[in-house]
Design a protein around this motif. Structure first.
Motif: not given
Lengths: 141, 344
Positions: A51, A54-55, A61, A64, A104, A99-100, A58-59
């Protein structure tokens, strides 16, 4: 995998762009940059490493493939410094992160900076023992 | 007044015996951080060494919030009661493992052979020196630091910092030895600012803005700093130190009108001797300020640590923080310091 902050020996104070962390177990202190702050806060909420990745995605650019090794390295550093401890299954999973709102940002790997100038003074190692007179050992003249 | 028990009862009895041997304790009453403090000296030499550092805080005697029993073994011939077995481990910073199940706090300073103990429930501290004539200058200028810090716990702490004031607004100067903190504070005193201290001040968090309080009215300066502050050195009472020591300045009574009891903190500055001609400042982050405030204090004060760290964090959040690069022209420095609170 979940982790928890090594309380009460580890305490922290978060500011806008940096968190300052002190480990009173060994007298070391640290700071985390903004991506590191996000990781710290998410782990403290009981979020799994997946998680947290994932965060970060989301924040920031970043792919993974960039995030996961950087996150693993940070968790390794924080574990080695005993700032966090494994806590798998100790806490229920928190609700999903919203979601933020902000767009990003460019990715700066999460980074733990270590300061050692206080360490020798806070180390909890005995340096004097009390002698038979009831006083600590006197310094050598 | 009741003691935590065993060890403090023994300390109190030993102090009474020591006082009796020299014809009675010398007592002084002070107001420190708004609280009533009573110092009871069993030892004339100890009284002579330490009491001038509190001259500006003298108050009428009344019920004390903190009573400190001070004793000099060399003069009175009375040793400190043996530390109980559970307290016979001393850590590097001076912390002594808890006495009476942790109810009594204790610290040992090996550099001067002094043990300080504090019973929070009774509001009584003890300060036991093996020989008052061997106390180093840094102690004479700022005695009882652990006792004051423990006593303030719950509403503040004793900070390793200097504080000066302009127009009732306090500026806190934070930094390690050699940062220029003390010289900056004394330059501001010389320039007519209010002054709380150049090395240690008490800080309480009773209101919306943290308040700094004066604890000591003695300062110490290197020869280099003394040369920069000729007017101050000429006016203050000077006590020359021994070989390798600094010059000690008694700021009371010469500067009595400027020795404020307390000031609200409206700016925090991190001075640094920069070597450029001019002094300049710019905003610093709270995190950077916290590192200086907390680390500089935690490394010097025996005590718990986490509580002091939390107070330091509250402090740096409550006021703007500034880097302050000190230039070579000392006469410019007070005006630059005053600018830090000109926005208030």
């Amino acid at each position: 995998m979940q982790y928890k902050i090594n309380r009460p020996r580890v305490i922290h104070e978060a500011f806008d762009d940096e968190v300052v962390i002190v480990n009173f177990e060994d007298g070391s202190y640290f700071s985390l940059n903004p991506p590191g702050m996000l990781v710290w806060a998410a782990l403290d909420e009981g979020r799994s490493v997946e998680e947290v990745a994932d965060a970060l995605a989301a924040h920031y650019q970043a792919e993974r493939t960039q995030i996961e090794p950087a996150l693993a390295a940070l968790i390794q550093d924080m574990s080695a410094a005993r700032l966090i401890l494994p806590a798998e299954g100790e806490r229920p999973a928190p609700p999903p992160l919203p979601p933020p709102q902000a767009p990003r940002k460019p990715f700066d790997p999460p980074r733990l900076s270590r300061y050692t100038d206080m360490q020798e003074l806070l180390l909890l190692d005995p340096v004097h023992e009390v002698d038979d007179t009831g006083w600590p050992n006197r310094p050598q003249a | 007044m009741s003691d935590a028990g065993g060890y403090f009862a023994a300390l109190r009895a030993a102090h009474a015996l020591a006082a009796e041997r020299i014809g009675g304790a010398r007592e002084i009453a002070l107001t420190v951080a708004g609280g009533a403090v009573r110092l009871k000296f069993a030892g004339e030499r100890l009284w002579r060494a330490l009491s001038p550092s509190f001259a500006h805080l003298a108050a009428h005697a009344g019920d004390a919030d903190l009573t400190v029993l001070l004793c000099d073994s060399a003069e009175t011939g009375v040793d400190m009661p043996e530390l109980p077995p559970e307290a016979r481990v001393v850590f590097r910073r001076g912390d002594i493992a808890g006495i009476d199940g942790g109810r009594v706090l204790a610290a040992y300073n090996a550099g001067m052979d002094v043990v300080v103990t504090f019973d929070p429930r009774a509001g009584v501290a003890a300060y036991w020196a093996t020989d008052a004539t061997r106390l180093p200058q840094y102690e004479v200028c700022a005695p009882l630091r652990p006792a004051f810090n423990w006593w303030l716990r719950g509403r503040g702490l004793l900070l390793h910092a200097a504080v000066v004031g302009v127009g009732g607004q306090g500026v806190m100067l934070v930094g390690e030895g050699g940062s220029g903190k003390s010289t900056t504070a004394l330059a501001c005193l010389q320039a007519g600012f209010d002054y709380l201290g150049d090395d240690y001040v008490a800080v309480t968090f009773d209101g919306p803005v943290p308040t700094a309080h004066s604890a000591y009215c003695r300062a110490k300066v290197t020869d280099a700093s003394a040369a920069l502050l000729p007017e101050l050195v000429a006016r203050a009472g000077v006590e020359r130190g021994g070989p390798g020591e600094k010059t000690m300045l008694n700021l009371w009574p010469a500067y009595a009108p400027q020795l404020a009891a307390g000031l609200p903190i409206h700016a925090i500055a991190l001075p640094r001797v920069a070597g450029a001609p001019a002094t300049r400042s710019w905003r610093a982050s709270g995190a950077e300020s916290l590192r200086h405030v907390a680390i500089s204090t935690l490394r010097q004060l025996a005590g718990d640590g986490p509580a002091e760290f939390a107070w330091a964090a509250q402090l740096v959040r409550s006021a703007p923080n500034f880097a302050l690069d000190l230039g070579r022209d000392i006469d410019q420095v007070p005006a630059r310091v005053a600018e830090l609170v000109s926005h208030v």
